[in-house]
Motif scaffolding. Structure first.
Motif, PDB file in Angstrom:
ATOM      1  N   SER A   1     -57.266  17.945   9.150  1.00 37.01           N
ATOM      2  CA  SER A   1     -58.288  18.949   8.816  1.00 37.01           C
ATOM      3  C   SER A   1     -57.761  20.151   8.046  1.00 37.01           C
ATOM      4  N   THR A   2     -56.636  19.988   7.341  1.00 35.64           N
ATOM      5  CA  THR A   2     -56.178  21.119   6.520  1.00 35.64           C
ATOM      6  C   THR A   2     -56.917  21.152   5.182  1.00 35.64           C
ATOM      7  N   SER A   3     -57.649  20.084   4.874  1.00 38.48           N
ATOM      8  CA  SER A   3     -58.456  20.062   3.645  1.00 38.48           C
ATOM      9  C   SER A   3     -59.586  19.044   3.820  1.00 38.48           C
ATOM     10  N   GLY A   4     -60.400  18.887   2.791  1.00 34.34           N
ATOM     11  CA  GLY A   4     -61.431  17.848   2.770  1.00 34.34           C
ATOM     12  C   GLY A   4     -62.526  18.021   3.819  1.00 34.34           C
ATOM     13  N   ILE A   5     -63.058  16.890   4.261  1.00 32.26           N
ATOM     14  CA  ILE A   5     -64.184  16.879   5.209  1.00 32.26           C
ATOM     15  C   ILE A   5     -63.780  17.564   6.529  1.00 32.26           C
ATOM     16  N   GLY A   6     -62.540  17.329   6.966  1.00 34.50           N
ATOM     17  CA  GLY A   6     -62.063  17.914   8.224  1.00 34.50           C
ATOM     18  C   GLY A   6     -62.057  19.432   8.164  1.00 34.50           C
TER      19      GLY A   6
ATOM     20  N   GLY B   1     -52.582  18.866  10.576  1.00 37.08           N
ATOM     21  CA  GLY B   1     -52.028  18.327   9.341  1.00 37.08           C
ATOM     22  C   GLY B   1     -50.592  17.927   9.620  1.00 37.08           C
ATOM     23  N   ARG B   2     -49.920  17.392   8.581  1.00 36.24           N
ATOM     24  CA  ARG B   2     -48.571  16.862   8.819  1.00 36.24           C
ATOM     25  C   ARG B   2     -47.473  17.904   8.771  1.00 36.24           C
ATOM     26  N   SER B   3     -47.720  19.033   8.060  1.00 34.39           N
ATOM     27  CA  SER B   3     -46.608  19.984   7.902  1.00 34.39           C
ATOM     28  C   SER B   3     -47.019  21.401   8.278  1.00 34.39           C
TER      29      SER B   3
ATOM     30  N   GLU C   1     -46.380  24.003   6.644  1.00 29.95           N
ATOM     31  CA  GLU C   1     -46.830  24.733   5.442  1.00 29.95           C
ATOM     32  C   GLU C   1     -48.334  24.539   5.220  1.00 29.95           C
ATOM     33  N   THR C   2     -48.780  23.255   5.234  1.00 31.32           N
ATOM     34  CA  THR C   2     -50.207  23.005   4.951  1.00 31.32           C
ATOM     35  C   THR C   2     -51.083  23.564   6.072  1.00 31.32           C
ATOM     36  N   VAL C   3     -50.596  23.450   7.296  1.00 32.71           N
ATOM     37  CA  VAL C   3     -51.371  23.932   8.434  1.00 32.71           C
ATOM     38  C   VAL C   3     -51.488  25.462   8.372  1.00 32.71           C
TER      39      VAL C   3
ATOM     40  N   ASN D   1     -62.027  12.377  15.458  1.00 32.18           N
ATOM     41  CA  ASN D   1     -60.998  11.515  14.852  1.00 32.18           C
ATOM     42  C   ASN D   1     -61.333  11.350  13.374  1.00 32.18           C
ATOM     43  N   ASN D   2     -60.835  12.309  12.585  1.00 34.59           N
ATOM     44  CA  ASN D   2     -61.225  12.375  11.171  1.00 34.59           C
ATOM     45  C   ASN D   2     -60.141  11.857  10.234  1.00 34.59           C
ATOM     46  N   VAL D   3     -58.871  11.907  10.690  1.00 36.62           N
ATOM     47  CA  VAL D   3     -57.796  11.583   9.741  1.00 36.62           C
ATOM     48  C   VAL D   3     -57.962  10.151   9.206  1.00 36.62           C
TER      49      VAL D   3
ATOM     50  N   SER E   1     -57.582  -3.165   2.857  1.00 34.28           N
ATOM     51  CA  SER E   1     -56.892  -2.760   4.086  1.00 34.28           C
ATOM     52  C   SER E   1     -57.551  -1.523   4.699  1.00 34.28           C
ATOM     53  N   TYR E   2     -57.866  -0.543   3.856  1.00 35.63           N
ATOM     54  CA  TYR E   2     -58.544   0.679   4.336  1.00 35.63           C
ATOM     55  C   TYR E   2     -59.880   0.304   4.978  1.00 35.63           C
ATOM     56  N   SER E   3     -60.634  -0.547   4.306  1.00 34.56           N
ATOM     57  CA  SER E   3     -61.956  -0.944   4.813  1.00 34.56           C
ATOM     58  C   SER E   3     -61.830  -1.625   6.175  1.00 34.56           C
TER      59      SER E   3
HETATM   60  N1  LIG Z   1     -63.678  11.724   0.805  1.00 30.82           N
HETATM   61  C1  LIG Z   1     -64.445  10.671   0.797  1.00 30.82           C
HETATM   62  O1  LIG Z   1     -65.070  10.330  -0.230  1.00 30.82           O
HETATM   63  C2  LIG Z   1     -64.629   9.864   2.059  1.00 30.82           C
HETATM   64  C3  LIG Z   1     -65.620   8.874   2.072  1.00 30.82           C
HETATM   65  C4  LIG Z   1     -65.826   8.142   3.239  1.00 30.82           C
HETATM   66  C5  LIG Z   1     -65.046   8.391   4.359  1.00 30.82           C
HETATM   67  N2  LIG Z   1     -64.087   9.334   4.310  1.00 30.82           N
HETATM   68  C6  LIG Z   1     -63.282   9.521   5.533  1.00 30.82           C
HETATM   69  O2  LIG Z   1     -63.432  10.859   5.967  1.00 30.82           O
HETATM   70  C7  LIG Z   1     -62.214  11.314   6.579  1.00 30.82           C
HETATM   71  C8  LIG Z   1     -61.757  12.569   5.857  1.00 30.82           C
HETATM   72  O3  LIG Z   1     -61.559  12.231   4.503  1.00 30.82           O
HETATM   73  P1  LIG Z   1     -61.141  13.292   3.391  1.00 30.82           P
HETATM   74  O4  LIG Z   1     -61.390  12.626   2.072  1.00 30.82           O
HETATM   75  O5  LIG Z   1     -61.696  14.612   3.709  1.00 30.82           O
HETATM   76  O6  LIG Z   1     -59.586  13.300   3.637  1.00 30.82           O
HETATM   77  P2  LIG Z   1     -58.434  13.914   2.731  1.00 30.82           P
HETATM   78  O7  LIG Z   1     -58.951  15.043   1.942  1.00 30.82           O
HETATM   79  O8  LIG Z   1     -57.707  12.821   2.051  1.00 30.82           O
HETATM   80  O9  LIG Z   1     -57.559  14.365   3.989  1.00 30.82           O
HETATM   81  C9  LIG Z   1     -56.587  15.207   3.909  1.00 30.82           C
HETATM   82  C10 LIG Z   1     -56.255  15.639   5.319  1.00 30.82           C
HETATM   83  O10 LIG Z   1     -55.659  14.563   6.052  1.00 30.82           O
HETATM   84  C11 LIG Z   1     -54.420  15.018   6.575  1.00 30.82           C
HETATM   85  N3  LIG Z   1     -53.506  13.906   6.757  1.00 30.82           N
HETATM   86  C12 LIG Z   1     -53.200  12.935   5.874  1.00 30.82           C
HETATM   87  N4  LIG Z   1     -52.320  12.071   6.412  1.00 30.82           N
HETATM   88  C13 LIG Z   1     -52.078  12.504   7.671  1.00 30.82           C
HETATM   89  C14 LIG Z   1     -51.281  12.038   8.744  1.00 30.82           C
HETATM   90  N5  LIG Z   1     -50.498  10.967   8.625  1.00 30.82           N
HETATM   91  N6  LIG Z   1     -51.276  12.731   9.913  1.00 30.82           N
HETATM   92  C15 LIG Z   1     -52.033  13.844  10.055  1.00 30.82           C
HETATM   93  N7  LIG Z   1     -52.810  14.329   9.073  1.00 30.82           N
HETATM   94  C16 LIG Z   1     -52.835  13.672   7.896  1.00 30.82           C
HETATM   95  C17 LIG Z   1     -53.961  16.040   5.557  1.00 30.82           C
HETATM   96  O11 LIG Z   1     -53.071  16.908   6.173  1.00 30.82           O
HETATM   97  P3  LIG Z   1     -51.744  17.528   5.448  1.00 30.82           P
HETATM   98  O12 LIG Z   1     -51.886  17.283   3.971  1.00 30.82           O
HETATM   99  O13 LIG Z   1     -51.848  18.949   5.831  1.00 30.82           O
HETATM  100  O14 LIG Z   1     -50.628  16.828   6.062  1.00 30.82           O
HETATM  101  C18 LIG Z   1     -55.280  16.739   5.258  1.00 30.82           C
HETATM  102  O15 LIG Z   1     -55.604  17.639   6.296  1.00 30.82           O
HETATM  103  C19 LIG Z   1     -61.238  10.151   6.454  1.00 30.82           C
HETATM  104  O16 LIG Z   1     -61.225   9.403   7.625  1.00 30.82           O
HETATM  105  C20 LIG Z   1     -61.793   9.318   5.317  1.00 30.82           C
HETATM  106  O17 LIG Z   1     -61.432   7.979   5.408  1.00 30.82           O
HETATM  107  C21 LIG Z   1     -63.857  10.085   3.187  1.00 30.82           C
END
Ligand SMILES: NC(=O)c1ccc[n+]([C@@H]2O[C@H](COP(=O)([O-])OP(=O)(O)OC[C@H]3O[C@@H](n4cnc5c(N)ncnc54)[C@H](OP(=O)(O)O)[C@@H]3O)[C@@H](O)[C@H]2O)c1
Length: 258
Positions: A12-17, A35-37, A39-41, A82-84, A147-149
């Motif tokens: 949750s350091t960026s994106g939907i989270g 998040g993983r680091s 710095e980002t957190v 559980n968003n990651v 694989s993701y799917s």
């Molecule tokens: N965006 C889309 O279009 C979309 C569509 C459908 C579903 N989703 C789902 O919605 C959820 C959020 O997606 P998003 O696109 O917002 O994600 P994102 O922007 O790719 O996510 C980035 C976040 O995930 C963290 N992260 C990545 N790998 C990690 C790990 N190994 N351990 C802990 N944290 C980790 C990053 O933290 P750091 O960089 O700080 O480490 C950052 O906070 C995901 O489950 C994704 O599959 C997304």
């Protein structure tokens, strides 16, 4: 005003989270980012505190692709999101066992491990929300994202199975299905394509939805806030009659009716 809840959002350091964290902090909850680091957190914490100076926010640094140390996590949670989720966009034939295992570890096992830790105390407290963030890909399974799917489809069974452990309690477990969402990652993907094609980013985004998500009824990427507001509702006490469900916010892209 709802009771203040203690909420962890993985990835949750960026994106939907991050957008979900902002929505929940605005409602007065205590939110743990992840998040993983460091710095980002820290940068995410700073950005949240700039937007919401009174925010009750903290963070857990944890990389879910590695063994996790549960002692670093909050002792009590009311809501676990559980968003990651990570993906590799590549041919099925080039996707190694390691790629498969890493995606299962981050996308699925993170939720398994955290739910195993937090579900029983939630049941004891007779209140809790566990949400799994899936994807339209659980239904579409695009050929470069097999694989993701598969990890996302697995989440549906996991979530449904866990909801069966909550029978008769105040705890609920649900799955949310976002579609293509304009996160920072999606924006850079579009910007790179726009540069390569010498096109405007908006046109590239529109074309992506038209060609890759032809069943989309909204015919656009969702904004992170749109997805976050929906997640915030299902994280709240107001969603108490929804359990074992799959909730769509993919703008119709999956063509699924249930
Ligand atoms: N965006 C889309 O279009 C979309 C569509 C459908 C579903 N989703 C789902 O919605 C959820 C959020 O997606 P998003 O696109 O917002 O994600 P994102 O922007 O790719 O996510 C980035 C976040 O995930 C963290 N992260 C990545 N790998 C990690 C790990 N190994 N351990 C802990 N944290 C980790 C990053 O933290 P750091 O960089 O700080 O480490 C950052 O906070 C995901 O489950 C994704 O599959 C997304």
């Amino acid at each position: 005003m709802q009771q203040k809840q203690s909420i962890l959002i993985t990835g949750s350091t960026s994106g939907i989270g991050f957008a979900t964290a902002a929505a929940l902090l605005q409602k007065g909850h205590r939110v743990y980012l992840n998040g993983r680091s460091t710095e980002t957190v820290e940068s995410a914490l700073k950005s949240i505190k700039n937007q919401h100076p009174k925010a009750d926010v903290d963070a857990v640094v944890c990389d879910f692709s590695k063994e996790i140390d549960l002692t670093k996590f909050p002792p009590h949670l009311d809501v676990l999101i559980n968003n990651v989720g990570i993906y590799t966009s590549q041919s099925f034939y080039d996707t190694s066992d390691q790629d498969w295992l890493k995606q299962f570890e981050v996308n699925c096992l993170s939720g398994v491990r955290l739910s195993r830790h937090y579900l029983k105390p939630m049941l004891k407290a007779n209140f809790g929300r566990i949400l799994f963030i899936s994807s339209e890909c659980a239904y579409l399974a695009p050929e470069d994202l097999i694989s993701y799917s598969a990890t996302k489809a697995a989440i549906h069974a996991l979530s449904r199975g866990l909801s069966q452990l909550t029978r008769g309690s105040g705890v609920t477990v649900n799955t949310i299905v976002p579609g293509s969402t304009l996160t920072e990652g999606a924006e850079s993907f579009i910007a790179a394509k726009a540069k390569a094609q010498q096109e405007q980013a908006e046109k590239v985004a529109r074309n992506f939805i038209r060609t890759e998500r032809p069943n989309s009824l909204i015919e656009r990427f969702a904004r992170t806030e749109e997805v976050a507001n929906l997640i915030a509702f299902y994280a709240s006490s107001e969603s108490s009659a929804v359990n074992g469900s799959v909730i769509f916010c993919e703008g119709g892209s999956t063509n699924a009716t249930y």
